[in-house]
Enzyme design. Sequence first.
Site, PDB file in Angstrom:
ATOM      1  N   ASP A   1       0.869  -1.183   0.000  1.00 39.74           N
ATOM      2  CA  ASP A   1       0.000   0.000   0.000  1.00 39.74           C
ATOM      3  C   ASP A   1       0.901   1.227   0.000  1.00 39.74           C
ATOM      4  OD1 ASP A   1      -2.148   1.672  -0.013  1.00 39.74           O
ATOM      5  OD2 ASP A   1      -2.764   1.306   2.052  1.00 39.74           O
TER       6      ASP A   1
ATOM      7  N   ASN B   1       2.154   6.567   3.663  1.00 43.32           N
ATOM      8  CA  ASN B   1       2.814   5.405   4.246  1.00 43.32           C
ATOM      9  C   ASN B   1       4.327   5.419   4.106  1.00 43.32           C
ATOM     10  OD1 ASN B   1       0.311   4.522   5.004  1.00 43.32           O
ATOM     11  ND2 ASN B   1       0.040   3.189   3.230  1.00 43.32           N
TER      12      ASN B   1
ATOM     13  N   ASP C   1       2.514   1.050   7.784  1.00 37.37           N
ATOM     14  CA  ASP C   1       1.296   0.426   7.255  1.00 37.37           C
ATOM     15  C   ASP C   1       1.628  -0.677   6.252  1.00 37.37           C
ATOM     16  OD1 ASP C   1      -0.244   1.976   8.875  1.00 37.37           O
ATOM     17  OD2 ASP C   1      -0.920   3.338   7.322  1.00 37.37           O
TER      18      ASP C   1
END
Length: 270
Positions: free
Chosen positions: A196, A201, A215
């Site tokens: 992701d 992130n 994350d």
Amino acid sequence: MHTPSLSGPPVEPVAVPAVVTALAGDAALTPVWRNELGGLTFRLDRSDGVTSYVKWVAAGTPEIDLVGEAERLVWAQARVAVPPVLDHGTDLDGAWLLTAAVPGRSAVDAHWAGRATDVAAGIGRGLRLLHDALPVDECPFDWGIERRLRRADERIAAGEGPANWFPEHRHLDPDEARARLDAPPAVDRLVVCHGDACVPNTLLHDDATFAAHVDLGSLGIADRWADLAVATWSLGWDFGPGFDDVLFDAYGIDPDPHRIAYYRLLYDLA
């Protein structure tokens, strides 16, 4: 993240789950993020100056696997900069993941206003470091197309369609979109992907050099374009168009429109 406008720092009061209150103890507790699925992240600031973060998600949210994220962080932390795991668990209400703070600011922090070029370069270098550092032949986690197509099929069967997709794909009907995913491009290079690689992130130092990845609940083996397509897409959501080439240059690769289009559609549907 799925719909970028729905993720971000909470703007309304947040009900603090009981387990988060217990984990915080005497620490000051600040909600810092709510994702589009209702998952929450809190910062815990202790009086001795030690900071940690706790992620919490309600039970029955299959898209967020905090136990799996803990396993991925533990596996990756010896080779790349990620938050060290302090505790994790589940109860009847949900699941939680407690991690130590790591240096750096989120790449969507207000500090970066007007510095999209620096952010794009930092993200590109950070992704290259991740892809080069983590050994595919030792990775127990998969993020490949076959697994993700199963999730796309589940979502389509549940009635999700163009109204749930990004604007770039809303002109497609579900059958056409799904058929496009049955014709994946040849693998360019298998790596251990972030899973992701959206702008929030990546953490950057104040000079915009890469600091850490966060994350990592979907970390796993896939073609590197699965990350690159989403990282550049996310730049447009957060900073507007025009910065893709900066990220590609910093990573050290030329853009591949076919792979970019495929992996953005896969991300959207899966």
